[in-house]
Design an enzyme around this catalytic site. Sequence first.
Site, PDB file in Angstrom:
ATOM      1  N   LYS A  13       0.818  -1.211   0.000  1.00 17.29           N
ATOM      2  CA  LYS A  13       0.000   0.000   0.000  1.00 17.29           C
ATOM      3  C   LYS A  13       0.853   1.263   0.000  1.00 17.29           C
ATOM      4  CE  LYS A  13      -2.311  -0.967   3.744  1.00 17.29           C
ATOM      5  NZ  LYS A  13      -1.674  -2.273   4.081  1.00 17.29           N
ATOM      6  N   ARG A  68      -9.960   0.751   8.624  1.00 14.53           N
ATOM      7  CA  ARG A  68      -9.526  -0.583   9.040  1.00 14.53           C
ATOM      8  C   ARG A  68     -10.665  -1.428   9.584  1.00 14.53           C
ATOM      9  NH1 ARG A  68      -3.535  -0.558  11.841  1.00 14.53           N
ATOM     10  NH2 ARG A  68      -2.388   0.022   9.972  1.00 14.53           N
ATOM     11  N   ARG A 106      12.427  -6.226   4.526  1.00 14.25           N
ATOM     12  CA  ARG A 106      12.141  -4.806   4.290  1.00 14.25           C
ATOM     13  C   ARG A 106      13.005  -3.914   5.176  1.00 14.25           C
ATOM     14  NH1 ARG A 106       6.136  -2.195   4.804  1.00 14.25           N
ATOM     15  NH2 ARG A 106       6.434  -2.577   7.044  1.00 14.25           N
ATOM     16  N   ARG A 118      11.851  -2.120  11.036  1.00 13.50           N
ATOM     17  CA  ARG A 118      10.878  -1.865  12.085  1.00 13.50           C
ATOM     18  C   ARG A 118      10.714  -3.102  12.951  1.00 13.50           C
ATOM     19  NH1 ARG A 118       5.771   0.570   8.912  1.00 13.50           N
ATOM     20  NH2 ARG A 118       4.766  -0.480  10.656  1.00 13.50           N
ATOM     21  N   ARG A 154      -0.065  -9.453  13.495  1.00 16.88           N
ATOM     22  CA  ARG A 154      -0.727  -8.340  12.795  1.00 16.88           C
ATOM     23  C   ARG A 154      -1.675  -8.856  11.722  1.00 16.88           C
ATOM     24  NH1 ARG A 154       4.024  -5.020  10.462  1.00 16.88           N
ATOM     25  NH2 ARG A 154       2.399  -3.554   9.807  1.00 16.88           N
TER      26      ARG A 154
END
Length: 214
Positions: A13, A88, A128, A161, A172
């Site tokens: 996204k 969400r 990432r 992160r 998540r």
Amino acid sequence: MRVALLGPPGSGKGTHGKGLSAELRVPLIATGDILRQAIAEGTRLGLAAQADVKSGRLVADETVLGLIETRLGLPDAANGFLLDGFPRTVAQADGLASLLESGGERTLDHVVNLMVSAETVVNRLRERWLCGSCGAIYNLSSKPPKVAGQCDLCGQALKQRADDEPATVRARLEVYERETAPLVAYYAQRGVLRNVDAAGPAEQVYGAIRRILV
């Protein structure tokens, strides 16, 4: 044009949203970014969100809606926007619909649902790296930096992160499936949902999204 990007963490996204924002000349409104800014600034809404963020829960709907309402009221969003990470929940979608109606807009023009498997997400996020200065995103397999650990754009150090760790990612994803996936049915019923296979190369996925919006 008013667009929302749906999809689990790691579906692309943010990456695709940045390109679309520049091409469509509308702001990319990332809920995570405005939440972190509000928390850092110690605003009333930021303090309300802080406990939920630390515990890994979704931030309360009324808090997120307050932040979104403020952001959509800025001049650069007058002619459209891209939403990343919002809504969400179905409750947030209803709240957004009320905000748009009160502002004279009918609804979102498109809701793009980026579809990708859990294993693909875990593998992507494991590799990432982010630039804490300019926000550029890299992947060690598909889009590595030219110099290891250094941003191509601004030269600052890259970092990972904590919530990109595999165990955290799976947690998540469970939250996403429980709280957010029902939005697919919600927007499908309203005729604005567009599904995109987001498992392929970034250029291919971007092209598929672009054909819907441009």
